[in-house]
Motif scaffolding. Sequence first.
Motif, mmCIF file in Angstrom:
data_model
loop_
_atom_site.group_PDB
_atom_site.id
_atom_site.type_symbol
_atom_site.label_atom_id
_atom_site.label_comp_id
_atom_site.label_asym_id
_atom_site.label_seq_id
_atom_site.Cartn_x
_atom_site.Cartn_y
_atom_site.Cartn_z
ATOM 1 N N THR A 39 0.833 -1.211 0.000
ATOM 2 C CA THR A 39 0.000 0.000 0.000
ATOM 3 C C THR A 39 0.862 1.254 0.000
ATOM 4 O OG1 THR A 39 -0.161 -0.027 2.416
ATOM 5 C CG2 THR A 39 -1.925 -1.122 1.169
ATOM 6 N N LEU A 40 0.283 2.306 -0.473
ATOM 7 C CA LEU A 40 0.948 3.601 -0.549
ATOM 8 C C LEU A 40 0.072 4.629 0.144
ATOM 9 C CD1 LEU A 40 3.189 5.454 -1.739
ATOM 10 C CD2 LEU A 40 1.786 5.624 -3.810
ATOM 11 N N ASN A 41 0.596 5.271 1.195
ATOM 12 C CA ASN A 41 -0.149 6.276 1.953
ATOM 13 C C ASN A 41 0.380 7.664 1.598
ATOM 14 O OD1 ASN A 41 -1.622 4.283 3.443
ATOM 15 N ND2 ASN A 41 0.208 3.968 4.702
ATOM 16 N N LEU A 42 -0.501 8.512 1.124
ATOM 17 C CA LEU A 42 -0.101 9.845 0.679
ATOM 18 C C LEU A 42 -1.067 10.909 1.174
ATOM 19 C CD1 LEU A 42 0.787 9.140 -3.071
ATOM 20 C CD2 LEU A 42 2.400 9.542 -1.216
ATOM 21 N N SER A 43 -0.598 12.155 1.147
ATOM 22 C CA SER A 43 -1.463 13.299 1.441
ATOM 23 C C SER A 43 -1.131 14.419 0.466
ATOM 24 C CB SER A 43 -1.276 13.780 2.885
ATOM 25 O OG SER A 43 0.060 14.208 3.093
ATOM 26 N N ALA A 44 -2.093 15.271 0.218
ATOM 27 C CA ALA A 44 -1.912 16.409 -0.682
ATOM 28 C C ALA A 44 -2.917 17.483 -0.311
ATOM 29 C CB ALA A 44 -2.087 15.981 -2.143
ATOM 30 N N SER A 45 -2.716 18.658 -0.839
ATOM 31 C CA SER A 45 -3.626 19.759 -0.557
ATOM 32 C C SER A 45 -4.033 20.429 -1.863
ATOM 33 C CB SER A 45 -2.977 20.791 0.378
ATOM 34 O OG SER A 45 -1.832 21.365 -0.229
ATOM 35 N N GLY A 46 -5.214 21.019 -1.828
ATOM 36 C CA GLY A 46 -5.714 21.771 -2.966
ATOM 37 C C GLY A 46 -6.126 23.155 -2.525
ATOM 38 N N GLU A 47 -6.100 24.093 -3.427
ATOM 39 C CA GLU A 47 -6.374 25.478 -3.062
ATOM 40 C C GLU A 47 -7.162 26.169 -4.165
ATOM 41 O OE1 GLU A 47 -3.310 28.012 -0.782
ATOM 42 O OE2 GLU A 47 -3.207 28.787 -2.836
ATOM 43 N N SER A 48 -8.074 27.015 -3.753
ATOM 44 C CA SER A 48 -8.798 27.866 -4.695
ATOM 45 C C SER A 48 -8.735 29.294 -4.180
ATOM 46 C CB SER A 48 -10.254 27.413 -4.855
ATOM 47 O OG SER A 48 -10.948 27.542 -3.628
ATOM 48 N N LYS A 49 -8.759 30.226 -5.089
ATOM 49 C CA LYS A 49 -8.692 31.640 -4.735
ATOM 50 C C LYS A 49 -9.979 32.326 -5.177
ATOM 51 C CE LYS A 49 -3.659 31.784 -5.179
ATOM 52 N NZ LYS A 49 -2.488 32.418 -5.859
ATOM 53 N N VAL A 50 -10.504 33.151 -4.295
ATOM 54 C CA VAL A 50 -11.794 33.770 -4.580
ATOM 55 C C VAL A 50 -11.865 35.140 -3.905
ATOM 56 C CG1 VAL A 50 -12.876 32.694 -2.567
ATOM 57 C CG2 VAL A 50 -14.289 33.381 -4.513
ATOM 58 N N THR A 51 -12.626 36.014 -4.503
ATOM 59 C CA THR A 51 -12.820 37.347 -3.930
ATOM 60 C C THR A 51 -13.852 37.281 -2.805
ATOM 61 O OG1 THR A 51 -12.348 38.386 -6.060
ATOM 62 C CG2 THR A 51 -13.495 39.724 -4.423
ATOM 63 N N PRO A 52 -13.558 37.794 -1.625
ATOM 64 C CA PRO A 52 -14.519 37.735 -0.508
ATOM 65 C C PRO A 52 -15.751 38.574 -0.778
ATOM 66 C CG PRO A 52 -12.654 39.128 0.056
ATOM 67 C CD PRO A 52 -12.308 38.477 -1.242
ATOM 68 N N ASP A 53 -16.848 38.173 -0.169
ATOM 69 C CA ASP A 53 -18.092 38.940 -0.290
ATOM 70 C C ASP A 53 -18.713 39.209 1.076
ATOM 71 O OD1 ASP A 53 -19.005 36.468 0.429
ATOM 72 O OD2 ASP A 53 -20.213 36.120 -1.356
ATOM 73 N N LEU A 54 -17.910 39.083 2.144
ATOM 74 C CA LEU A 54 -18.411 39.283 3.501
ATOM 75 C C LEU A 54 -17.293 39.862 4.369
ATOM 76 C CD1 LEU A 54 -20.748 38.689 5.587
ATOM 77 C CD2 LEU A 54 -19.549 36.551 6.068
ATOM 78 N N ALA A 55 -17.631 40.852 5.166
ATOM 79 C CA ALA A 55 -16.671 41.438 6.105
ATOM 80 C C ALA A 55 -17.259 41.407 7.503
ATOM 81 C CB ALA A 55 -16.322 42.865 5.716
ATOM 82 N N THR A 56 -16.434 41.063 8.487
ATOM 83 C CA THR A 56 -16.851 41.051 9.893
ATOM 84 C C THR A 56 -16.029 42.083 10.651
ATOM 85 O OG1 THR A 56 -17.391 38.692 9.760
ATOM 86 C CG2 THR A 56 -17.115 39.634 11.959
ATOM 87 N N ILE A 57 -16.711 42.968 11.344
ATOM 88 C CA ILE A 57 -16.052 44.066 12.054
ATOM 89 C C ILE A 57 -16.554 44.118 13.497
ATOM 90 C CG2 ILE A 57 -15.529 46.544 12.042
ATOM 91 C CD1 ILE A 57 -16.472 46.646 9.171
ATOM 92 N N THR A 58 -15.669 44.480 14.413
ATOM 93 C CA THR A 58 -16.047 44.702 15.811
ATOM 94 C C THR A 58 -15.975 46.195 16.099
ATOM 95 O OG1 THR A 58 -15.201 42.551 16.505
ATOM 96 C CG2 THR A 58 -15.522 44.198 18.218
ATOM 97 N N LEU A 59 -17.091 46.761 16.531
ATOM 98 C CA LEU A 59 -17.178 48.185 16.862
ATOM 99 C C LEU A 59 -17.406 48.342 18.360
ATOM 100 C CD1 LEU A 59 -19.676 49.193 14.040
ATOM 101 C CD2 LEU A 59 -17.214 49.550 13.985
ATOM 102 N N GLY A 60 -16.865 49.392 18.931
ATOM 103 C CA GLY A 60 -17.011 49.580 20.366
ATOM 104 C C GLY A 60 -17.286 51.015 20.764
ATOM 105 N N VAL A 61 -17.923 51.151 21.903
ATOM 106 C CA VAL A 61 -18.181 52.460 22.506
ATOM 107 C C VAL A 61 -17.736 52.416 23.960
ATOM 108 C CG1 VAL A 61 -19.956 54.076 23.279
ATOM 109 C CG2 VAL A 61 -20.107 53.068 21.006
ATOM 110 N N GLN A 62 -16.921 53.377 24.371
ATOM 111 C CA GLN A 62 -16.485 53.493 25.759
ATOM 112 C C GLN A 62 -16.924 54.835 26.303
ATOM 113 O OE1 GLN A 62 -12.261 52.829 25.989
ATOM 114 N NE2 GLN A 62 -12.469 50.607 26.049
#
Length: 245
Positions: A39-62
């Motif tokens: 048997t042969l045991n292997l691993s590999a990775s794949g990648e895709s690139k995409v433009t984001p369509d969501l932003a998460t921001i934390t806002l604060g008031v003191q």
Amino acid sequence: MTALINRTATLALAAALLTGAAALPAYADTADAAFRATTLNLSASGESKVTPDLATITLGVQTDGATAAGALSANAAQMTKVVAALKKAGIADRDIQTSNLSVNPQYVYEQNQPPKLNGYQASNQVTIQVRDLAKLGQTVDATVNAGATNVGGISFGLQNPQAAEDAARVDAVKALQAKADLYARATGYKIVRLVSLGEGGGYTPSPPPMPMYAMAKMERADSSPVSAGELKVRVDVSATYELVK
């Protein structure tokens, strides 16, 4: 009569033992064949690139106050304005979530003197999601102008990462198969079959959150420039192949 019964039972037991003994070599052959498989045991990775369509921001008031109630009251009034500005900018209720609310005493420390209470500070933070990135800079400006005293960070993501993940999976499997073919040729073997295939990792927003700070009311017409960049979606796979000469 008793002797006949005993003799019959003995013959039945002997037959059962012979049958079991005959089955053992077949099972042993199967186990040995599996053990002898290359048997042969292997691993590999794949990648895709995409433009984001969501932003998460934390806002604060003191806010500060002479009493805890006073600090909280001032904070609530200011945060109400910030939330109103968010909604006016098009942020839905489902995309506004309180992430921290606290009030703490403030002390003055002098050498050789016990701490002296100097009032209270209230802090309120909300985490928001912006689904229209074209309005991201304007949204940040609107909240600061409405009274937000800090913007803790921003990260980009995908509203639906399924397509990007699937593209990364296809890329990972192709890389895995190419690697398996290479090892098989290099060792003089041929791939018989794919024995197992597993996945690890998955969608992770990238790049990591970038710090942003706003400590004063901004008085300008132009919105803050914000660049979303590009996300990398990575999927890791591993597999076992059976080989033969």
